[in-house]
Design a protein around this motif. Structure first.
Motif, mmCIF file in Angstrom:
data_model
loop_
_atom_site.group_PDB
_atom_site.id
_atom_site.type_symbol
_atom_site.label_atom_id
_atom_site.label_comp_id
_atom_site.label_asym_id
_atom_site.label_seq_id
_atom_site.Cartn_x
_atom_site.Cartn_y
_atom_site.Cartn_z
ATOM 1 N N GLU A 1 0.814 -1.215 0.000
ATOM 2 C CA GLU A 1 0.000 0.000 0.000
ATOM 3 C C GLU A 1 0.848 1.267 0.000
ATOM 4 O OE1 GLU A 1 -3.982 -1.391 2.404
ATOM 5 O OE2 GLU A 1 -2.193 -0.979 3.608
ATOM 6 N N LEU A 2 2.112 1.158 0.441
ATOM 7 C CA LEU A 2 2.980 2.321 0.560
ATOM 8 C C LEU A 2 4.245 2.123 -0.261
ATOM 9 C CD1 LEU A 2 2.670 2.868 4.423
ATOM 10 C CD2 LEU A 2 1.326 3.937 2.601
ATOM 11 N N ALA A 3 4.679 3.191 -0.924
ATOM 12 C CA ALA A 3 5.863 3.125 -1.784
ATOM 13 C C ALA A 3 7.142 3.046 -0.936
ATOM 14 C CB ALA A 3 5.905 4.350 -2.688
ATOM 15 N N ASP A 4 8.200 2.537 -1.584
ATOM 16 C CA ASP A 4 9.469 2.336 -0.879
ATOM 17 C C ASP A 4 10.025 3.640 -0.308
ATOM 18 O OD1 ASP A 4 9.127 -0.217 -1.747
ATOM 19 O OD2 ASP A 4 10.858 -0.264 -3.091
ATOM 20 N N ASP A 5 9.893 4.761 -1.057
ATOM 21 C CA ASP A 5 10.482 6.009 -0.557
ATOM 22 C C ASP A 5 9.781 6.490 0.710
ATOM 23 O OD1 ASP A 5 8.109 6.802 -1.785
ATOM 24 O OD2 ASP A 5 9.004 8.498 -2.855
ATOM 25 N N LEU A 6 8.495 6.199 0.845
ATOM 26 C CA LEU A 6 7.770 6.564 2.061
ATOM 27 C C LEU A 6 8.209 5.693 3.238
ATOM 28 C CD1 LEU A 6 5.658 8.030 3.672
ATOM 29 C CD2 LEU A 6 3.886 6.668 2.544
ATOM 30 N N LEU A 7 8.364 4.395 2.984
ATOM 31 C CA LEU A 7 8.832 3.497 4.040
ATOM 32 C C LEU A 7 10.246 3.860 4.491
ATOM 33 C CD1 LEU A 7 7.526 0.110 2.625
ATOM 34 C CD2 LEU A 7 6.539 1.431 4.505
ATOM 35 N N ASP A 8 11.099 4.251 3.545
ATOM 36 C CA ASP A 8 12.468 4.631 3.885
ATOM 37 C C ASP A 8 12.511 5.883 4.751
ATOM 38 O OD1 ASP A 8 13.687 2.549 2.547
ATOM 39 O OD2 ASP A 8 13.917 3.659 0.670
ATOM 40 N N ALA A 9 11.606 6.819 4.482
ATOM 41 C CA ALA A 9 11.645 8.106 5.177
ATOM 42 C C ALA A 9 10.985 8.073 6.546
ATOM 43 C CB ALA A 9 10.969 9.177 4.314
ATOM 44 N N ALA A 10 10.106 7.110 6.771
ATOM 45 C CA ALA A 10 9.280 7.116 7.976
ATOM 46 C C ALA A 10 9.910 6.338 9.122
ATOM 47 C CB ALA A 10 7.909 6.526 7.651
ATOM 48 N N LEU A 11 9.487 6.655 10.327
ATOM 49 C CA LEU A 11 9.723 5.796 11.478
ATOM 50 C C LEU A 11 8.862 4.565 11.270
ATOM 51 C CD1 LEU A 11 10.787 5.582 14.559
ATOM 52 C CD2 LEU A 11 8.441 6.235 15.105
ATOM 53 N N LEU A 12 9.478 3.410 11.095
ATOM 54 C CA LEU A 12 8.755 2.190 10.717
ATOM 55 C C LEU A 12 8.600 1.264 11.925
ATOM 56 C CD1 LEU A 12 7.430 0.441 8.550
ATOM 57 C CD2 LEU A 12 9.701 -0.442 7.968
ATOM 58 N N VAL A 13 7.349 0.946 12.246
ATOM 59 C CA VAL A 13 7.021 0.084 13.373
ATOM 60 C C VAL A 13 6.201 -1.095 12.861
ATOM 61 C CG1 VAL A 13 5.844 -0.069 15.614
ATOM 62 C CG2 VAL A 13 7.034 2.042 14.965
ATOM 63 N N VAL A 14 6.530 -2.292 13.312
ATOM 64 C CA VAL A 14 5.815 -3.504 12.920
ATOM 65 C C VAL A 14 5.388 -4.252 14.183
ATOM 66 C CG1 VAL A 14 7.082 -3.670 10.739
ATOM 67 C CG2 VAL A 14 7.914 -4.914 12.769
ATOM 68 N N ASP A 15 4.651 -5.339 13.991
ATOM 69 C CA ASP A 15 4.298 -6.152 15.154
ATOM 70 C C ASP A 15 5.315 -7.257 15.407
ATOM 71 O OD1 ASP A 15 3.517 -7.482 12.854
ATOM 72 O OD2 ASP A 15 1.454 -7.828 13.495
ATOM 73 N N ASP A 16 6.012 -7.714 14.351
ATOM 74 C CA ASP A 16 7.006 -8.774 14.491
ATOM 75 C C ASP A 16 8.027 -8.635 13.368
ATOM 76 O OD1 ASP A 16 7.957 -11.700 13.687
ATOM 77 O OD2 ASP A 16 7.420 -11.757 15.808
ATOM 78 N N ARG A 17 9.290 -8.468 13.710
ATOM 79 C CA ARG A 17 10.314 -8.249 12.691
ATOM 80 C C ARG A 17 10.436 -9.435 11.731
ATOM 81 N NH1 ARG A 17 12.446 -5.543 17.074
ATOM 82 N NH2 ARG A 17 13.342 -3.478 16.649
ATOM 83 N N GLU A 18 10.520 -10.630 12.285
ATOM 84 C CA GLU A 18 10.752 -11.810 11.445
ATOM 85 C C GLU A 18 9.605 -12.032 10.467
ATOM 86 O OE1 GLU A 18 11.567 -16.629 11.911
ATOM 87 O OE2 GLU A 18 11.764 -15.297 13.643
ATOM 88 N N LEU A 19 8.365 -11.916 10.948
ATOM 89 C CA LEU A 19 7.224 -12.122 10.060
ATOM 90 C C LEU A 19 7.078 -10.979 9.062
ATOM 91 C CD1 LEU A 19 4.548 -13.640 12.454
ATOM 92 C CD2 LEU A 19 5.843 -14.793 10.658
ATOM 93 N N ALA A 20 7.439 -9.758 9.462
ATOM 94 C CA ALA A 20 7.402 -8.641 8.523
ATOM 95 C C ALA A 20 8.398 -8.844 7.388
ATOM 96 C CB ALA A 20 7.695 -7.334 9.245
ATOM 97 N N ALA A 21 9.550 -9.454 7.710
ATOM 98 C CA ALA A 21 10.550 -9.735 6.687
ATOM 99 C C ALA A 21 10.167 -10.934 5.826
ATOM 100 C CB ALA A 21 11.905 -9.977 7.347
ATOM 101 N N GLU A 22 9.422 -11.857 6.430
ATOM 102 C CA GLU A 22 9.049 -13.084 5.722
ATOM 103 C C GLU A 22 7.856 -12.880 4.803
ATOM 104 O OE1 GLU A 22 6.749 -16.948 7.308
ATOM 105 O OE2 GLU A 22 8.731 -16.677 8.198
ATOM 106 N N SER A 23 6.855 -12.137 5.267
ATOM 107 C CA SER A 23 5.633 -12.044 4.471
ATOM 108 C C SER A 23 4.936 -10.698 4.567
ATOM 109 C CB SER A 23 4.641 -13.132 4.912
ATOM 110 O OG SER A 23 4.331 -13.006 6.288
ATOM 111 N N GLY A 24 5.547 -9.714 5.250
ATOM 112 C CA GLY A 24 4.894 -8.436 5.445
ATOM 113 C C GLY A 24 5.528 -7.304 4.666
ATOM 114 N N VAL A 25 5.509 -6.112 5.274
ATOM 115 C CA VAL A 25 5.916 -4.902 4.567
ATOM 116 C C VAL A 25 7.380 -4.946 4.144
ATOM 117 C CG1 VAL A 25 6.496 -3.682 6.714
ATOM 118 C CG2 VAL A 25 5.800 -2.385 4.679
ATOM 119 N N LEU A 26 8.258 -5.576 4.925
ATOM 120 C CA LEU A 26 9.668 -5.645 4.547
ATOM 121 C C LEU A 26 9.878 -6.541 3.340
ATOM 122 C CD1 LEU A 26 11.353 -6.006 8.072
ATOM 123 C CD2 LEU A 26 10.978 -3.919 6.744
#
Length: 313
Positions: A221-246
């Motif tokens: 839903e959000l472009a890479d440049d927005l994710l790079d610029a923002a303070l990024l908070v997730v619920d779980d790092r590993e799952l975010a890297a596996e199947s989420g925003v990361l």
């Protein structure tokens, strides 16, 4: 005996305030669980996917959940499935719960909690909603429960659904995601999008965004440049890297500034100044299913709600 809890049953026994407090406690205590939750996803030879979340466990609850969902974007509802609540003592199947309802409640209310934590005073500004479905409904309901009576603007690809959402929440409709971002202080995205709806240029410093759509590979839903610029908070790092925003953006786990649990327990500071943009992008965790299923089961048993069946008969 197994108690079957339908959508109507669940809406009768679940209370937003109690659920939010259970989720708040879960974010603090879940990292201490002996077993980590997993998400297992597979494509289907049909226009949908299947996802299993297991086991849902929390310290202090002698039970666990296994959830199986079918996701069909064109369906109404788009998500269908079942949550099995089992005894931790002997594996007895205590309850079967409609997963669409529990998922909407736990996702929406957890997002409301995360939005409040990151938004701070901005949560009392204009709330923008992009995607007027069941999860957005529960986020707004959760924010109202937490005391935020913000002005609301909404956009959905279905104008009729957007208008109905706006009417329910005394808001107004806008014609694009960019217009919502331009009008709102806090922006909620809850869509099935597979292409970015907002980029950095569509937002402004200090804005708070919550993105619920990036919960499986390919959704964004959000472009890479927005994710790079923002303070990024997730619920779980590993799952975010596996199947989420990361995963979708190709970002490493180090791109995450904090998890919501770390902010709630004081391990990480989260937002320290009002200037930076912030993004909360949860995947959704198995323990959240247990937190709400346990509340529903206990209250349904107390009030005699639900149909009881003997699967061994």
């Amino acid at each position: 005996m197994t108690r079957v809890l339908t959508r109507t049953d669940l809406e009768a026994v679940l209370d937003p305030a109690a659920c939010i407090e259970a989720l708040r406690d879960g974010f603090r205590t879940a990292p201490g669980a002996a077993v980590a939750g997993r998400r297992v996803r597979a494509d289907l030879p049909f226009p949908g996917t299947v996802t299993a979340l297991l086991p849902g466990v929390l310290p202090g609850i002698e039970a666990y959940t296994v959830k199986v969902n079918a996701k069909f974007p064109a369906g109404r509802p788009a998500l269908r499935g079942v949550i099995c609540l089992h005894s931790g003592a002997d594996g007895e199947l205590l309850a079967l719960l409609d997963s669409a309802t529990v998922t909407a409640w736990r996702t929406g209310l957890a997002a409301a909690l995360g939005t409040q934590v990151l938004a701070g005073a901005a949560a009392d500004g204009v709330l923008g909603v992009i995607g007027a479905g069941a999860q957005a409904e529960l986020v707004v309901r959760g924010l109202r429960t937490l005391g935020h009576g913000s002005e609301l603007v909404v956009h959905d690809t279905d104008p009729v659904r957007a208008a109905a959402f706006a009417d329910r929440h005394r808001g107004r409709t806008l014609t694009s995601a960019q217009q919502v971002a331009g009008a709102a202080d806090v922006v909620l995205l809850a869509t099935w999008s597979r292409a970015p709806l907002l980029a950095l240029a569509d937002t402004r410093p200090g804005q708070r965004l919550t993105s619920l759509g990036a919960d499986e590979p390919g959704k964004r839903e959000l472009a890479d440049d927005l994710l790079d610029a923002a303070l990024l908070v997730v619920d779980d790092r590993e799952l975010a890297a596996e199947s989420g925003v990361l995963a979708t953006a190709g970002l490493p786990e180090t791109a995450v500034d904090a998890t919501l649990g770390e902010i709630l327990d004081g391990t990480r500071p989260g937002r320290t100044t009002p200037g930076p943009r912030s993004v909360y992008a949860p995947v959704g965790l198995p323990w959240q299913d247990l937190a709400l299923a346990w509340i529903a089961h206990r209250e349904a048993r107390r009030r005699g709600i639900g149909h009881r069946i003997d699967l061994l008969a």
